[in-house]
Motif scaffolding. Structure first.
Motif, mmCIF file in Angstrom:
data_model
loop_
_atom_site.group_PDB
_atom_site.id
_atom_site.type_symbol
_atom_site.label_atom_id
_atom_site.label_comp_id
_atom_site.label_asym_id
_atom_site.label_seq_id
_atom_site.Cartn_x
_atom_site.Cartn_y
_atom_site.Cartn_z
ATOM 1 N N LYS A 134 63.671 21.035 -10.889
ATOM 2 C CA LYS A 134 63.807 19.692 -10.318
ATOM 3 C C LYS A 134 64.590 18.752 -11.230
ATOM 4 C CE LYS A 134 59.806 19.706 -7.295
ATOM 5 N NZ LYS A 134 59.317 21.082 -7.463
ATOM 6 N N ASN A 135 64.848 19.194 -12.462
ATOM 7 C CA ASN A 135 65.642 18.361 -13.378
ATOM 8 C C ASN A 135 67.137 18.633 -13.268
ATOM 9 O OD1 ASN A 135 63.154 19.077 -15.879
ATOM 10 N ND2 ASN A 135 63.187 17.415 -14.416
ATOM 11 N N TRP A 162 69.287 17.779 -11.326
ATOM 12 C CA TRP A 162 70.112 16.612 -10.994
ATOM 13 C C TRP A 162 70.683 15.935 -12.244
ATOM 14 C CZ3 TRP A 162 69.202 11.671 -12.741
ATOM 15 C CH2 TRP A 162 67.944 11.411 -13.288
ATOM 16 N N ILE A 163 69.949 16.056 -13.355
ATOM 17 C CA ILE A 163 70.379 15.336 -14.571
ATOM 18 C C ILE A 163 71.720 15.878 -15.055
ATOM 19 C CG2 ILE A 163 69.785 14.759 -16.962
ATOM 20 C CD1 ILE A 163 66.830 14.982 -16.159
ATOM 21 N N PRO A 181 67.495 9.025 -9.156
ATOM 22 C CA PRO A 181 66.930 9.616 -7.935
ATOM 23 C C PRO A 181 65.657 8.914 -7.474
ATOM 24 C CG PRO A 181 66.392 10.970 -9.816
ATOM 25 C CD PRO A 181 67.218 9.834 -10.339
ATOM 26 N N ASN A 225 62.161 12.892 -11.693
ATOM 27 C CA ASN A 225 61.975 14.203 -12.330
ATOM 28 C C ASN A 225 62.853 14.272 -13.573
ATOM 29 O OD1 ASN A 225 60.186 15.515 -10.494
ATOM 30 N ND2 ASN A 225 61.874 15.566 -9.035
ATOM 31 N N VAL A 226 62.201 14.251 -14.711
ATOM 32 C CA VAL A 226 62.951 14.317 -15.978
ATOM 33 C C VAL A 226 62.401 15.451 -16.843
ATOM 34 C CG1 VAL A 226 64.115 12.185 -16.626
ATOM 35 C CG2 VAL A 226 61.665 12.197 -16.426
ATOM 36 N N MET A 229 56.285 4.780 -15.656
ATOM 37 C CA MET A 229 56.970 4.928 -16.955
ATOM 38 C C MET A 229 58.149 5.894 -16.831
ATOM 39 S SD MET A 229 53.814 5.278 -19.539
ATOM 40 C CE MET A 229 52.986 3.887 -20.258
ATOM 41 N N VAL A 273 64.028 6.840 -16.665
ATOM 42 C CA VAL A 273 65.236 7.254 -15.932
ATOM 43 C C VAL A 273 66.187 6.059 -15.796
ATOM 44 C CG1 VAL A 273 66.127 8.121 -13.738
ATOM 45 C CG2 VAL A 273 64.075 9.106 -14.688
#
Lengths: 537, 237
Positions: free
Chosen positions: A383-384, A386-387, B81, B85-86, B138, B143
């Motif tokens: 899901k990351n 996109w980064i 987004p 999601n990070v 947070m 993001v």
């Protein structure tokens, strides 16, 4: 019935082809064909190695009236594979399941949910176990004669025996999670503890198997009788199938099903509690001054890979097994350097035409094959994704960073093992350099193949990391391609050394591997830009 | 400038999630993008950011096509987004440094902007902690800071106010206004019509993949509310 409804959902969620393969094959015929070929190759490779070994073993045991020894292997494999699978999966399936927030508010008994979750986990485990025990079972039934009663008893007994390890190792998995949660570097501690558990199990099994008897067959026979006396479930398993002893089957059922049922009752509250703990977020204030650090982009990408590796225990343990083995082999090789020449001399004297250098090299290559991060690391972006996808980074650079990380993970340990083993075995300096050259070429080739595999077979849609690390197509092809290259290179060296020295043969094969690497590296860099944008992360 | 020229996208080959969308967003615009669930907002935002490929048309960012010159286009974009999601295994500062390295932000400037935004959004005290220990809000803030520290010329945000506390929402709006005054264009989707009405100088309404209204907010709203206009447009077949 609520259990059946839950199972329907869970099975769909866990076993749909799209989830298992990470891609919709109906939309891509090329991938479907490639995948079919890969599965055929995997099946062939497995049957011609593991399968053939046990078929041959069965052929040896049958005339001695000791074919039931194969049942012992089935039992031991089932126990060993079960505990490894449960150790990785129990936390995600039972104690920290991702859909807890969906299920908990629903009017469903916790026991029903837990039973359904445990069933799904066990189905997953049975599927994995079948791959290992099918060739042994085939050998058993082929030489013992097939009878429907024996087969039915076998199926029932096989379904029963993984239940006990499931209970024990579920608790160990939970224990590790609870202990490590108290520490700041919990993931690293989890990795260390998992390695300790695995190494402990391996050391234990090795110490049991060493009978000191020159006749390995007698040693096994004696071992069977010993373990039969010590560990009754194994005796019941073998007697139930081989002697059609229904009382043994009943005992086997009782010692597995009753604890399993009790486990589900006892663990109910624990499951709710651990899942609830997983939901609560405790954010501590940290007074340490925040300091930014600047690095070149490529270095940043490689460090990102490293951080990912040490923060996902299942990833680190599975893809990091090879380096740990290499490290241990190097250290032990130096410690027991006086015993090594004798051991390797025995191999050389056996007349199979392999010298100590080749044995060391096969070992190193095998360990490097298990360093398959390039085959799964793109999928692990999940899901990351996109980064990196929305960032101004060339996809080829991202793939190259992943490749370099894989090399950093495997090669230094390979060189370390080669140095110490070369010292221990007093290899000539030239031999050492040849071994280093081959290891480097092999690591480069397997790394780039892994990258290409992951680019074409990514699996972004996963619930637990373990689905990518152990169950994805990328992981399977990644490891198998390494084994395949060992076989191809081995065949090449075998034929070349009939004409030239083995050292020169190995240099030629290494150069061949490097050329293939270079071609595939160019392919990777040219295709990744185009493929990246089509990937649905 | 952001130019969206006839962008079409279908996921199944039958239905168009985006149907020949044309939009032009200029420097200094705060452009609100409104539509019901499944109307195609996220698809268009992801297409602009180069996250998903589209079937037809093109997206030009400062004259660079996201399809043919993705790196040049992405250098000036920040994308946020709808779900933060990070990399949960990184600490907050490690994530921001990652973004800083990707966009080649000089260390002094980076430190200054990290401090500025971390204090503004009140997460300076947790930047050394792993992101996995952050609350949803947070994560949303980290993001956002990651997007703000490289001072993008084009900001694309998918529901940026969801999950933010009222103070952070207010501060983010102020940041938007400040950035726009310096020439940044902001294109964001939202369900909160009041926000779009008060904050955006322009709005676009999307329905079943098609833009059904777009232009100056004041021209569209006239003497009604944006909510009335939106409901009216949604009702129309």
């Amino acid at each position: 019935m609520m259990y059946a409804r839950l199972m329907k959902i869970f099975l769909k969620e866990n076993f749909s082809l799209r989830r298992l393969l990470g891609t919709d094959l109906r939309k891509n015929k090329g991938k479907a064909i490639l995948l079919g070929l890969v599965i055929l190759y995997a099946l062939g490779a497995f049957l011609f190695t593991f399968g053939y070994m046990f078929f041959d073993f069965g052929k040896l045991l049958a005339p001695l009236g000791a074919i039931d020894i194969l049942l012992l292997y089935i039992f031991l494999f089932t126990m060993a594979v079960s505990l490894i699978l449960v150790l990785f999966r129990a936390n995600g399936y039972l104690f920290r399941y991702k859909d807890f927030e969906i299920l908990q508010p629903l009017p469903i008994k916790t026991r029903t949910v837990l039973f359904a979750k445990a069933t799904v986990m066990m189905i997953m485990n049975y599927a994995g176990l079948c791959i290992f025990i099918a060739p042994i079972a085939f050998s058993y039934f082929y030489f013992n004669g097939f009878a429907i009663v024996t087969f039915l008893l076998f199926v029932v007994a096989f379904l029963l025996i993984p239940l006990l390890p499931m209970i024990v190792f579920s608790f160990i998995s939970l224990l590790i999670a609870r202990i490590t949660a108290r520490f700041r570097k919990s993931n690293i501690l989890t990795i260390i503890l998992l390695f300790v558990v695995f190494m402990g199990i391996m050391a234990l099994s090795l110490s049991i198997n060493y009978g000191g008897d020159l006749n390995p067959l007698m040693s096994i026979r004696e071992l069977v009788d010993q373990i039969k006396g010590v560990y009754l479930p194994m005796a019941w398993f073998m007697d139930a199938i081989h002697n059609h002893d229904l009382l043994s089957l009943l005992f086997l059922a009782l010692v597995n099903v009753v604890p399993f049922y009790l486990f589900l009752i006892v663990v109910q509250k624990l499951t709710t509690k651990t899942n609830q703990m997983g939901l609560s977020v405790v954010t501590r204030k940290n007074t340490k001054a925040v300091k930014s650090q600047s690095r070149p982009l490529f270095e940043t990408l490689v460090i990102k890979e490293f951080r990912k590796f040490i923060n996902v225990p299942s990833y680190a343990v599975n893809a990091g097994f090879g380096p740990v083995f290499l490290f241990l082999a190097g250290v032990l090789g130096l410690i027991f350097k006086n015993k090594l020449p004798g051991l390797f001399g025995y191999i050389e004297a056996s007349g199979i035409g392999i010298n100590a250098q080749i044995v060391v090299l096969v070992f190193v290559a095998f360990c490097l094959s298990t360093v398959y991060t390039t085959a799964i690391t793109l999928s692990l972006e999940g899901k990351n994704f996109w980064i990196i996808k929305s960032a101004p980074i060339k996809p080829s650079l991202i793939m190259n960073a992943k490749l370099v990380f894989n090399l950093f993970l495997g090669l230094p340990f390979a060189f370390f093992a080669l140095i110490l083993l070369s010292v221990g075995l007093s290899f000539p300096l030239l031999d050492f350099f040849v071994l280093v050259l081959f290891s480097a070429a092999f690591a480069l080739l397997t790394s780039v193949i892994g990258s290409i595999i992951n680019l074409h077979f990514p699996k972004f849609d996963f619930i637990n990391d373990i689905e990518v690390v152990k169950q994805s197509i990328g992981a399977m092809i990644g490891v198998l391609s390494g084994f395949g290259i060992i076989v191809i290179d081995g065949v090449g060296v075998f034929f070349l050394q009939k004409l030239i020295s083995w050292e020169l043969a190995l240099v030629i094969i290494s150069v061949f591997d490097l050329v293939v690497f270079q071609i595939l590296f160019l392919v990777l860099n040219r295709t990744s830009d185009k493929i990246f944008v089509k990937l649905a992360g | 400038m952001l130019q969206i020229k006839g962008v079409s996208k279908s996921y199944d080959g039958k239905h168009l999630a985006c149907n020949k969308i044309d939009l032009e967003i200029k420097e200094g615009d705060i452009y609100g993008f409104i539509g019901h669930n499944g109307a195609g907002k996220t698809t268009l935002l992801k297409s602009i950011a180069g996250i998903i490929d589209f079937d037809a048309g093109d997206v030009l960012i400062n004259g660079h096509s996201i399809r043919t010159e993705p790196l040049e286009a992405k250098k000036v974009i920040a994308y946020v987004p709808d779900n933060p999601n990070v990399y949960e295994s990184l600490t907050g500062i490690q994530y921001l440094d990652f973004m800083g390295d990707v966009f080649a932000i000089a260390l002094d400037k980076r430190q200054h902007l990290v401090d500025k935004y971390a204090q503004m959004f009140e997460i300076a005290a947790v930047l050394n902690n792993p992101i996995s220990s952050y609350s949803h809000g947070m994560k949303q803030k980290i993001v956002l800071i990651g997007a703000l520290i490289h001072e993008p010329k084009v900001m694309l945000l998918d529901e940026p106010f969801v999950g933010l506390d009222p103070k952070a929402s207010y501060l983010l709006k102020e940041v938007f206004k400040d950035m726009c005054s310096k020439g940044t264009l902001i294109f964001f989707s939202t369900h909160v019509l009041e926000v779009a009405e008060k904050l955006c100088n322009k709005v676009a309404i999307i329905k079943q993949g098609k833009i059904v209204a777009n232009g100056n907010t004041l021209d569209i709203v006239k003497d009604h509310s944006l909510e009335d206009i939106f409901m009216e447009l949604i009702k129309e077949s």
